[in-house]
Design a protein around this motif. Structure first.
Motif, PDB file in Angstrom:
ATOM      1  N   LYS A  67      42.481  41.292  33.445  1.00 49.96           N
ATOM      2  CA  LYS A  67      42.772  42.069  33.249  1.00 49.96           C
ATOM      3  C   LYS A  67      41.578  43.115  33.254  1.00 49.96           C
ATOM      4  N   THR A  68      41.060  43.926  33.904  1.00 50.00           N
ATOM      5  CA  THR A  68      40.162  44.453  34.163  1.00 50.00           C
ATOM      6  C   THR A  68      39.902  44.912  32.715  1.00 50.00           C
ATOM      7  N   GLU A  69      38.251  45.277  31.742  1.00 53.01           N
ATOM      8  CA  GLU A  69      37.609  44.855  30.714  1.00 53.01           C
ATOM      9  C   GLU A  69      36.604  46.301  30.889  1.00 53.01           C
ATOM     10  N   PHE A  70      36.803  47.002  29.659  1.00 54.18           N
ATOM     11  CA  PHE A  70      35.312  47.692  29.013  1.00 54.18           C
ATOM     12  C   PHE A  70      34.891  47.861  27.822  1.00 54.18           C
ATOM     13  N   GLU A  71      33.454  47.280  27.783  1.00 52.82           N
ATOM     14  CA  GLU A  71      33.407  47.068  26.560  1.00 52.82           C
ATOM     15  C   GLU A  71      32.364  47.799  26.284  1.00 52.82           C
ATOM     16  N   TYR A  74      34.270  44.429  33.712  1.00 50.00           N
ATOM     17  CA  TYR A  74      34.251  43.627  34.035  1.00 50.00           C
ATOM     18  C   TYR A  74      36.353  44.182  35.318  1.00 50.00           C
ATOM     19  N   VAL A  75      35.955  44.036  36.717  1.00 49.68           N
ATOM     20  CA  VAL A  75      36.622  44.533  37.078  1.00 49.68           C
ATOM     21  C   VAL A  75      37.428  43.103  38.265  1.00 49.68           C
ATOM     22  N   PRO A  76      38.376  42.111  37.965  1.00 49.49           N
ATOM     23  CA  PRO A  76      39.121  41.671  38.789  1.00 49.49           C
ATOM     24  C   PRO A  76      39.724  41.794  39.927  1.00 49.49           C
ATOM     25  N   PHE A  77      40.013  41.233  41.331  1.00 55.06           N
ATOM     26  CA  PHE A  77      41.076  41.743  42.281  1.00 55.06           C
ATOM     27  C   PHE A  77      41.023  40.370  43.107  1.00 55.06           C
ATOM     28  N   ALA A  78      41.870  41.248  44.191  1.00 55.57           N
ATOM     29  CA  ALA A  78      42.530  39.963  45.056  1.00 55.57           C
ATOM     30  C   ALA A  78      43.037  38.470  43.853  1.00 55.57           C
ATOM     31  N   ASN A  79      43.362  39.033  43.412  1.00 55.61           N
ATOM     32  CA  ASN A  79      45.128  38.597  42.337  1.00 55.61           C
ATOM     33  C   ASN A  79      43.688  37.297  42.054  1.00 55.61           C
ATOM     34  N   GLY A  80      42.876  38.247  40.920  1.00 54.85           N
ATOM     35  CA  GLY A  80      42.097  37.380  39.873  1.00 54.85           C
ATOM     36  C   GLY A  80      41.569  36.158  40.347  1.00 54.85           C
TER      37      GLY A  80
END
Length: 298
Positions: free
Chosen positions: A68-72, A93-99
């Motif tokens: 999951k994308t997170e902003f902290e 934090y930004v995940p992509f390409a199916n994690g």
């Protein structure tokens, strides 16, 4: 004409004040004389002689990416008998390409400090009263999942770069030099019982940053860390030991213990962290963080 006259008078006063800036206190204190190397050469670009956020030990990664994308946003207090410091920092934090890949950006937005005369003199600071504010460096990292959920340990590769955007170099708060690091982290879930997960992990890598030493402009360090996770019912307790080992031995071998308690909800989370300096980074730090979570980018 009257306004122009007052403006010119103000400008002359300002320029005269800057021209008459007196550094004799610093020159006398450190024995500087005309012809000696400039004051920047006196600063020691290592975590032992700068503020707590200048060259921090990178966070120990745990061998896998979250999905999951997170902003902290984080509020921190660094306890030190000679250099108490408070700051506000943020992280995206930004995940992509199916994690399988993620990018992370983080840094200190605002720092307040007030250090003693002894600390000022030890660090060759030219901030005479030792009080002020600063903005921190900006970090960019790329994380690549190499192995996950197989018979082999989870394996994650990270490459990070630090900009020289940090402020108040004159006050020995930040290094004003770029740097980079990369590492591999490994983890394995040992067992699951009644929703309890125990996960040991380790990290090994390399950390390098530019210095002001004309003979050795770069300091290189071995980056390391080991830790464990305990997870149950969206609660997570983390403990780790981490640091890096520079080759100059001039305060460049920080070592610390890290503890974290985190509670996750559907779209948000909070965490409390405590960091205990053991060597070359002698702060006791408490952090309070709030996180917003979003659906991943595919």
């Amino acid at each position: 004409m009257r306004n122009l006259f007052f403006f010119l008078c103000f400008l002359m006063i300002a320029l005269t004040g800057n021209a008459q800036k007196d550094w004799s206190w610093w020159n006398n204190l450190h024995g500087w004389e005309p012809g000696d190397p400039g004051w920047r050469n006196w600063l020691v670009i290592s975590p032992g002689y700068l503020g707590p956020n200048a060259l921090p030990v990178p966070e120990v990664k745990r061998g896998f990416l979250t999905n999951k994308t997170e902003f902290e946003i984080t509020a921190s207090s660094h306890f030190h008998s000679g250099d108490p410091t408070q700051d506000i920092s943020s992280r995206a934090y930004v995940p992509f390409a199916n994690g399988k890949i993620a990018v992370e950006v983080y840094g200190v937005i605002f720092e307040h400090y007030a250090y003693t005369t002894e600390i000022r003199n030890e660090r060759f600071s030219r901030d005479e009263n030792g009080k002020g504010v600063a903005i921190g460096d900006l970090y960019f990292t790329t994380l690549i999942q190499l192995i996950k959920d197989k018979n082999l340990p989870n394996t994650l590769f990270r490459f990070g770069a630090r900009t020289a955007s940090g402020g108040n170099y004159r006050g020995a708060r930040y290094a004003d030099t770029p740097g980079y690091f990369f590492d591999l982290s490994f983890s394995k879930d040992i067992g699951q019982k009644e929703n309890l997960v125990f996960r040991p992990y380790t990290m090994l890598g390399f950390y390098s940053w530019q210095t002001n030493d004309e003979l050795n402009l770069q300091n290189d360090a071995l980056l390391y860390g080991v830790g464990t996770d305990f997870e149950k019912n969206n609660w997570r307790f983390v403990s780790s030991w981490a640091g890096y080992y520079g080759y100059k031995n001039n305060g460049d071998r920080p070592m610390q213990l890290n503890f974290e308690l985190r509670k996750d909800y559907n779209k948000k989370a909070f965490r409390i962290q405590y960091q205990h300096g053991l060597h070359d980074w002698m702060y006791r730090t408490v952090r309070f963080s709030f996180l917003w979570k979003f659906k991943p980018v595919n």
